[in-house]
Design a protein around this motif. Structure first.
Motif, mmCIF file in Angstrom:
data_model
loop_
_atom_site.group_PDB
_atom_site.id
_atom_site.type_symbol
_atom_site.label_atom_id
_atom_site.label_comp_id
_atom_site.label_asym_id
_atom_site.label_seq_id
_atom_site.Cartn_x
_atom_site.Cartn_y
_atom_site.Cartn_z
ATOM 1 N N LEU A 94 0.824 -1.199 0.000
ATOM 2 C CA LEU A 94 0.000 0.000 0.000
ATOM 3 C C LEU A 94 0.867 1.261 0.000
ATOM 4 O O LEU A 94 0.567 2.231 -0.694
ATOM 5 N N LYS A 95 1.954 1.254 0.735
ATOM 6 C CA LYS A 95 2.883 2.393 0.734
ATOM 7 C C LYS A 95 3.407 2.648 -0.680
ATOM 8 O O LYS A 95 3.507 3.795 -1.113
ATOM 9 N N ALA B 204 2.697 6.027 -2.805
ATOM 10 C CA ALA B 204 3.835 6.855 -3.227
ATOM 11 C C ALA B 204 3.652 7.347 -4.658
ATOM 12 O O ALA B 204 4.121 8.434 -5.014
ATOM 13 N N LYS B 205 2.953 6.575 -5.479
ATOM 14 C CA LYS B 205 2.712 6.988 -6.865
ATOM 15 C C LYS B 205 1.867 8.251 -6.932
ATOM 16 O O LYS B 205 2.002 9.033 -7.871
ATOM 17 N N ASP C 92 -1.284 9.441 8.959
ATOM 18 C CA ASP C 92 -0.401 10.585 9.241
ATOM 19 C C ASP C 92 0.825 10.578 8.333
ATOM 20 O O ASP C 92 1.211 11.612 7.791
ATOM 21 N N GLU C 93 1.409 9.416 8.143
ATOM 22 C CA GLU C 93 2.646 9.318 7.361
ATOM 23 C C GLU C 93 2.414 9.419 5.858
ATOM 24 O O GLU C 93 3.218 10.021 5.147
ATOM 25 N N HIS C 94 1.316 8.860 5.366
ATOM 26 C CA HIS C 94 1.148 8.751 3.912
ATOM 27 C C HIS C 94 0.017 9.612 3.352
ATOM 28 O O HIS C 94 0.228 10.336 2.380
ATOM 29 N N ILE D 84 0.097 13.354 1.239
ATOM 30 C CA ILE D 84 -0.526 13.620 -0.055
ATOM 31 C C ILE D 84 -1.267 14.953 0.003
ATOM 32 O O ILE D 84 -1.178 15.767 -0.921
ATOM 33 N N PHE D 85 -1.977 15.207 1.105
ATOM 34 C CA PHE D 85 -2.692 16.470 1.254
ATOM 35 C C PHE D 85 -1.721 17.650 1.240
ATOM 36 O O PHE D 85 -1.955 18.662 0.576
#
Length: 160
Positions: A25-26, A30-31, A87-89, A93-94
């Motif tokens: 999922l990470k 990331a894409k 929180d990390e991913h 993106i936001f």
């Protein structure tokens, strides 16, 4: 495969979960963080604003469609793990989306708005479309959907 073999490679169920669900999922998420370079001039930005928006939204739709089966598991199986992943991913993106939109301020006419809030709205629309595709089994045409989301985002619902 027997459990002894599995636990030879992983020390716990949490490690198996991370390897099978969280790490893929990470990679998918990331894409969405790299939609490509922004235009460098006002003229190019004005000309290609819609094109860049469609491409970015299409990439997010593709990533979220791929991530749909894993995203629910990561976000909702364990609240603390889900909050950490968010929180990390997702928050990243936001922030990146807001930053990219801010870079384009002044290159096109628009009303005042919060770019990070707009990014959250677009993400929510994309997530909703991806989840609908997943649960209904209906393939999502990411490019066509991106055109629709972009049109709503840039033109609104007002009669033209």
């Amino acid at each position: 495969m027997n459990s002894a073999l599995v636990f030879r490679h992983f020390e716990s169920k949490e490690e198996i979960f991370k390897a099978a669900v969280v790490e893929p999922l990470k990679e998918i998420m990331a894409k969405t963080m790299d939609p490509g370079p922004l235009p460098t001039s006002k003229e190019e930005m004005t000309k290609t604003k819609r094109e860049h928006t469609v491409v970015s939204i299409s990439q997010m739709l593709q990533a979220l469609t791929s991530a749909a089966p894993l995203l629910g598991v990561v976000l909702f199986a364990d609240r603390q793990e889900g909050a950490s992943f968010w929180d990390e991913h997702i928050s990243a993106i936001f922030a990146m989306g807001g930053s990219r939109v801010r870079q384009g301020f002044g290159t096109w006419s628009h009303r005042n708005f919060d770019p990070e809030f707009a990014t959250k709205l677009v993400f929510g629309m994309c997530l909703g479309l991806a989840m609908d595709s997943y649960f209904t089994g209906t393939p999502l045409d990411a490019d066509a959907a991106a055109e629709g989301v972009t049109d709503l985002l840039l033109e609104g619902l007002r009669e033209r």
